[in-house]
Scaffold this motif. Structure first.
Motif, PDB file in Angstrom:
ATOM      1  N   ALA A  67       0.856  -0.903  -0.446  1.00  0.00           N
ATOM      2  CA  ALA A  67       0.154  -0.242  -0.211  1.00  0.00           C
ATOM      3  C   ALA A  67       0.517   1.185  -0.115  1.00  0.00           C
ATOM      4  O   ALA A  67       2.256   0.715   0.467  1.00  0.00           O
ATOM      5  CB  ALA A  67      -0.928   0.049   1.771  1.00  0.00           C
ATOM      6  N   GLN A  68       0.400   2.619  -0.300  1.00  0.00           N
ATOM      7  CA  GLN A  68       1.275   3.151  -0.745  1.00  0.00           C
ATOM      8  C   GLN A  68       1.161   4.024   0.399  1.00  0.00           C
ATOM      9  O   GLN A  68       2.442   4.503   1.305  1.00  0.00           O
ATOM     10  CB  GLN A  68      -0.009   4.824  -0.665  1.00  0.00           C
ATOM     11  CG  GLN A  68      -0.214   4.751  -2.662  1.00  0.00           C
ATOM     12  CD  GLN A  68      -0.138   5.871  -3.117  1.00  0.00           C
ATOM     13  OE1 GLN A  68      -1.344   6.909  -1.927  1.00  0.00           O
ATOM     14  NE2 GLN A  68      -0.431   6.675  -4.210  1.00  0.00           N
ATOM     15  N   ASP A  69       0.975   3.677   2.349  1.00  0.00           N
ATOM     16  CA  ASP A  69       1.459   3.942   3.658  1.00  0.00           C
ATOM     17  C   ASP A  69       2.441   2.666   3.755  1.00  0.00           C
ATOM     18  O   ASP A  69       3.110   3.199   5.436  1.00  0.00           O
ATOM     19  CB  ASP A  69       0.177   4.129   4.539  1.00  0.00           C
ATOM     20  CG  ASP A  69      -0.330   2.871   4.590  1.00  0.00           C
ATOM     21  OD1 ASP A  69       0.267   2.119   4.054  1.00  0.00           O
ATOM     22  OD2 ASP A  69      -1.194   2.139   5.389  1.00  0.00           O
ATOM     23  N   GLY A  70       3.086   2.411   3.178  1.00  0.00           N
ATOM     24  CA  GLY A  70       3.911   1.175   3.653  1.00  0.00           C
ATOM     25  C   GLY A  70       3.641  -0.152   3.667  1.00  0.00           C
ATOM     26  O   GLY A  70       4.437  -1.578   3.931  1.00  0.00           O
ATOM     27  N   THR A  71       1.937  -0.183   4.385  1.00  0.00           N
ATOM     28  CA  THR A  71       1.773  -1.691   4.496  1.00  0.00           C
ATOM     29  C   THR A  71       2.195  -2.653   3.701  1.00  0.00           C
ATOM     30  O   THR A  71       1.306  -2.400   2.513  1.00  0.00           O
ATOM     31  CB  THR A  71       0.230  -1.404   4.693  1.00  0.00           C
ATOM     32  OG1 THR A  71      -0.195  -0.801   6.405  1.00  0.00           O
ATOM     33  CG2 THR A  71      -0.241  -2.739   5.882  1.00  0.00           C
ATOM     34  N   HIS A  72       2.310  -3.725   4.248  1.00  0.00           N
ATOM     35  CA  HIS A  72       2.417  -4.983   3.030  1.00  0.00           C
ATOM     36  C   HIS A  72       1.199  -5.973   3.115  1.00  0.00           C
ATOM     37  O   HIS A  72       1.029  -6.211   4.677  1.00  0.00           O
ATOM     38  CB  HIS A  72       3.327  -5.723   3.365  1.00  0.00           C
ATOM     39  CG  HIS A  72       4.977  -4.890   2.411  1.00  0.00           C
ATOM     40  ND1 HIS A  72       4.853  -3.800   2.834  1.00  0.00           N
ATOM     41  CD2 HIS A  72       5.274  -4.941   1.117  1.00  0.00           C
ATOM     42  CE1 HIS A  72       6.661  -2.896   2.388  1.00  0.00           C
ATOM     43  NE2 HIS A  72       6.763  -4.346   0.630  1.00  0.00           N
ATOM     44  N   TYR A  73       0.293  -6.005   2.929  1.00  0.00           N
ATOM     45  CA  TYR A  73      -0.973  -7.173   2.580  1.00  0.00           C
ATOM     46  C   TYR A  73      -0.544  -8.815   2.202  1.00  0.00           C
ATOM     47  O   TYR A  73      -0.384  -8.872   0.590  1.00  0.00           O
ATOM     48  CB  TYR A  73      -2.795  -7.038   2.402  1.00  0.00           C
ATOM     49  CG  TYR A  73      -2.838  -5.335   2.785  1.00  0.00           C
ATOM     50  CD1 TYR A  73      -3.536  -5.884   4.124  1.00  0.00           C
ATOM     51  CD2 TYR A  73      -2.776  -3.955   2.787  1.00  0.00           C
ATOM     52  CE1 TYR A  73      -3.910  -4.573   5.034  1.00  0.00           C
ATOM     53  CE2 TYR A  73      -2.608  -2.983   2.892  1.00  0.00           C
ATOM     54  CZ  TYR A  73      -3.068  -3.234   4.394  1.00  0.00           C
ATOM     55  OH  TYR A  73      -4.061  -2.167   5.083  1.00  0.00           O
ATOM     56  N   VAL A  74      -0.874  -9.026   2.810  1.00  0.00           N
ATOM     57  CA  VAL A  74      -0.015 -10.829   2.486  1.00  0.00           C
ATOM     58  C   VAL A  74      -1.167 -11.502   1.996  1.00  0.00           C
ATOM     59  O   VAL A  74      -2.007 -11.948   3.220  1.00  0.00           O
ATOM     60  CB  VAL A  74       0.561 -11.445   3.229  1.00  0.00           C
ATOM     61  CG1 VAL A  74       1.397 -12.408   2.879  1.00  0.00           C
ATOM     62  CG2 VAL A  74       1.753 -10.293   3.409  1.00  0.00           C
ATOM     63  N   PHE A  75      -1.148 -12.652   0.928  1.00  0.00           N
ATOM     64  CA  PHE A  75      -3.171 -13.718   0.457  1.00  0.00           C
ATOM     65  C   PHE A  75      -1.847 -14.202   0.237  1.00  0.00           C
ATOM     66  O   PHE A  75      -3.623 -15.634   1.042  1.00  0.00           O
ATOM     67  CB  PHE A  75      -3.412 -11.824  -0.674  1.00  0.00           C
ATOM     68  CG  PHE A  75      -3.993 -11.442  -0.220  1.00  0.00           C
ATOM     69  CD1 PHE A  75      -5.066 -10.836   0.232  1.00  0.00           C
ATOM     70  CD2 PHE A  75      -3.582 -10.044  -0.290  1.00  0.00           C
ATOM     71  CE1 PHE A  75      -6.399  -9.853   0.294  1.00  0.00           C
ATOM     72  CE2 PHE A  75      -3.780  -9.183   0.120  1.00  0.00           C
ATOM     73  CZ  PHE A  75      -5.175  -8.795   0.177  1.00  0.00           C
ATOM     74  N   GLY A  76      -1.369 -14.825  -0.465  1.00  0.00           N
ATOM     75  CA  GLY A  76      -0.913 -15.972  -0.327  1.00  0.00           C
ATOM     76  C   GLY A  76      -0.569 -16.691   0.819  1.00  0.00           C
ATOM     77  O   GLY A  76      -0.222 -16.838   1.408  1.00  0.00           O
ATOM     78  N   TYR A  77      -0.902 -18.087   0.179  1.00  0.00           N
ATOM     79  CA  TYR A  77      -0.754 -19.183   1.479  1.00  0.00           C
ATOM     80  C   TYR A  77       1.309 -19.126   1.570  1.00  0.00           C
ATOM     81  O   TYR A  77       1.063 -19.258   3.171  1.00  0.00           O
ATOM     82  CB  TYR A  77      -1.022 -20.773   1.650  1.00  0.00           C
ATOM     83  CG  TYR A  77      -0.565 -21.921   2.513  1.00  0.00           C
ATOM     84  CD1 TYR A  77      -2.081 -21.101   3.854  1.00  0.00           C
ATOM     85  CD2 TYR A  77      -0.192 -22.614   2.478  1.00  0.00           C
ATOM     86  CE1 TYR A  77      -1.861 -22.898   4.508  1.00  0.00           C
ATOM     87  CE2 TYR A  77       0.322 -23.458   3.649  1.00  0.00           C
ATOM     88  CZ  TYR A  77      -0.603 -23.680   4.570  1.00  0.00           C
ATOM     89  OH  TYR A  77      -0.421 -24.638   5.732  1.00  0.00           O
ATOM     90  N   ASP A  78       1.769 -19.273   0.825  1.00  0.00           N
ATOM     91  CA  ASP A  78       3.249 -19.487   1.306  1.00  0.00           C
ATOM     92  C   ASP A  78       3.611 -18.994   1.741  1.00  0.00           C
ATOM     93  O   ASP A  78       4.503 -18.697   2.821  1.00  0.00           O
ATOM     94  CB  ASP A  78       3.296 -20.367   0.209  1.00  0.00           C
ATOM     95  CG  ASP A  78       3.638 -21.882  -1.026  1.00  0.00           C
ATOM     96  OD1 ASP A  78       2.902 -21.562   0.174  1.00  0.00           O
ATOM     97  OD2 ASP A  78       3.805 -22.147  -1.490  1.00  0.00           O
ATOM     98  N   ALA A  79       3.117 -17.113   1.397  1.00  0.00           N
ATOM     99  CA  ALA A  79       3.561 -16.300   1.819  1.00  0.00           C
ATOM    100  C   ALA A  79       3.600 -15.931   3.382  1.00  0.00           C
ATOM    101  O   ALA A  79       4.189 -15.640   4.272  1.00  0.00           O
ATOM    102  CB  ALA A  79       3.567 -15.196   1.275  1.00  0.00           C
ATOM    103  N   VAL A  80       2.309 -15.814   3.422  1.00  0.00           N
ATOM    104  CA  VAL A  80       1.496 -16.405   5.464  1.00  0.00           C
ATOM    105  C   VAL A  80       2.484 -16.885   5.723  1.00  0.00           C
ATOM    106  O   VAL A  80       2.121 -16.578   6.840  1.00  0.00           O
ATOM    107  CB  VAL A  80       0.172 -15.817   4.556  1.00  0.00           C
ATOM    108  CG1 VAL A  80      -1.132 -16.234   6.611  1.00  0.00           C
ATOM    109  CG2 VAL A  80      -0.185 -15.404   4.037  1.00  0.00           C
ATOM    110  N   THR A  81       2.576 -18.427   5.479  1.00  0.00           N
ATOM    111  CA  THR A  81       2.760 -18.610   6.440  1.00  0.00           C
ATOM    112  C   THR A  81       4.877 -19.079   6.772  1.00  0.00           C
ATOM    113  O   THR A  81       4.312 -19.014   7.924  1.00  0.00           O
ATOM    114  CB  THR A  81       3.233 -20.795   5.643  1.00  0.00           C
ATOM    115  OG1 THR A  81       1.702 -20.776   5.706  1.00  0.00           O
ATOM    116  CG2 THR A  81       3.896 -21.659   6.357  1.00  0.00           C
ATOM    117  N   THR A  82       5.771 -18.043   5.147  1.00  0.00           N
ATOM    118  CA  THR A  82       6.506 -17.538   5.925  1.00  0.00           C
ATOM    119  C   THR A  82       6.611 -16.545   7.309  1.00  0.00           C
ATOM    120  O   THR A  82       7.466 -16.383   7.880  1.00  0.00           O
ATOM    121  CB  THR A  82       7.267 -17.294   4.685  1.00  0.00           C
ATOM    122  OG1 THR A  82       7.288 -18.054   3.344  1.00  0.00           O
ATOM    123  CG2 THR A  82       8.759 -17.177   5.442  1.00  0.00           C
TER     124      THR A  82
END
Length: 404
Positions: free
Chosen positions: A41-56
């Motif tokens: 996001a523009q405020d620098g927040t990273h939203y994580v949606f994928g299973y592998d990425a969330v697990t990591t």
């Protein structure tokens, strides 16, 4: 709302959702997950949606629970003027990192062991049966108010060793605090002030109970906490409140959402009703399919790469658990409710060192509670549902059932 850079999708954030999307956020998640596993996001927040990425994100020690300033100091979770609330929230287990987290969790884990929970099964059944008896003659009732809210808080009262008749008073204050610590508050002064007053009330209450236990210890969680070395009054009271809020709000949401899922899948509900007992797989599938916690936050502790995207030190990371649990790369037919699905690996209870302390208790409450409910649900229809504007702690705040 925020702006994504990976696609032409509309802005994404955890506030400002339409009511229909709050009730069913999964089509929204799908669009973002299909575009990219991580959105900045523009405020620098990273939203994580994928299973592998969330697990990591959840399992790696590269991500902590608190944001820090350039000199290494933890940023406040609550504005300073709400002192009681800030002190309480910042001493919650869920916001602690090692080594404080390790020591406190180790002490509490004994009380949430499989043996302890197994010994509670009879009492959970008694509580659930009594709640259903109270609404046996009602033609229409609010399931949240009548069953989903009191069952878990009465069970946690049992564990803490506080009088069951205080559950309504305790829940009212717990909900006020929970609202301020989630996306419901939105920085509103009135919401934070109400939560601050509730935190003050609960601190006084639990310190009063602690005084009684020091004189006459019992076999309960409060007496256990008082035996923990080096636990200050603030840490003690915060832990009691955190166990109470975490021990009931998520299970309340899970029960409400489970009833809605079963109502929408009558064939699956009929098969479960015909079984001798609700199978553990069905409970886990309910949590995977529509979990009570949709998002959790972490903070990057150093520069790194996640799912091909560079993450700078100090970045805010939001793991979208609901999106990960519907990822087709991990679960076949992810948008189908399949009670016999082998659901090992779902993220409804988190992952890593912050994996839900009360997961075994929550599963048992859901198994017993839904087992008691299944015989009557086929004679009930959903009359009304209302969700709060909260994309973190997610579940109906009103669920009216009407007997056919």
């Amino acid at each position: 709302m925020t702006v994504t850079t990976e696609s032409t999708l509309p802005p994404f954030g955890l506030t400002g959702w339409a009511a229909a999307d709050i009730a069913n956020p999964y089509p929204v998640y799908r669009r973002y997950r299909e575009a990219a596993p991580v959105h900045r996001a523009q405020d620098g927040t990273h939203y994580v949606f994928g299973y592998d990425a969330v697990t990591t994100l959840l399992a790696a020690r590269d991500f902590g629970r608190r944001a820090h300033t350039a000199d290494g100091a933890a940023r406040p979770l609550v504005p300073n003027r709400f002192a009681a609330l800030r002190t309480m929230v910042e001493n919650w287990l869920v916001f602690l990192d090692p080594p404080r987290h390790t020591a406190l969790r180790s002490a509490l884990s004994r009380e949430f062991s499989l043996t302890v929970v197994t010994n509670l099964r009879g009492r959970i059944t008694e509580i659930g049966t009594a709640l259903l008896d109270d609404i046996a003659a009602a033609a229409e009732f609010d399931f949240v108010r009548a069953f989903a809210a009191p069952l878990p808080i009465l069970v946690i009262c049992e564990l803490l060793g506080v009088p069951a008749e205080r559950w309504d008073w305790l829940r009212e204050r717990a909900v006020a605090i929970q609202g301020a610590s989630s996306s419901r508050a939105g920085g509103r002064t009135d919401t934070l002030a109400a939560a601050d007053a509730a935190a003050h009330d609960l601190r006084d209450y639990f310190l009063s109970v602690a005084g009684q236990r020091r004189t006459a210890p019992r076999d309960d969680l409060i007496s256990l906490l008082l035996r923990c070395d080096g636990l200050s009054d603030d840490e003690f009271a915060a832990t009691c409140v955190h166990l109470m809020t975490a021990g009931h709000e998520t299970t309340t949401n899970a029960l409400g959402k489970a009833v809605l899922t079963l109502a929408a899948h009558p064939d699956a509900a009929a098969r479960l009703r015909a079984a001798p007992r609700l199978h553990a797989r069905a409970v886990d599938e309910l949590i995977r399919f529509d979990g009570p916690v949709q998002a959790v936050t972490r903070w990057a502790q150093h520069d790194l790469v996640l799912a091909g995207q560079r993450i700078p030190r100090g970045a805010k990371m939001v793991a979208m658990l609901g999106a990960a649990n519907r990822d087709p790369a991990r679960f076949a037919e992810p948008d189908a409710f399949l009670p016999a699905r082998p659901t090992a690996g779902h993220l409804g209870f988190g992952r890593g060192i912050h994996y839900c302390l009360g997961a075994t208790l929550a599963r048992t409450e859901l198994e017993i509670g839904l087992g008691l409910l299944l015989p009557i649900l086929d004679r009930c229809t959903v009359a009304a549902v209302e969700y709060p504007h909260d994309m973190v702690f997610h579940g109906p705040e009103l669920l009216r059932l009407r007997r056919a």
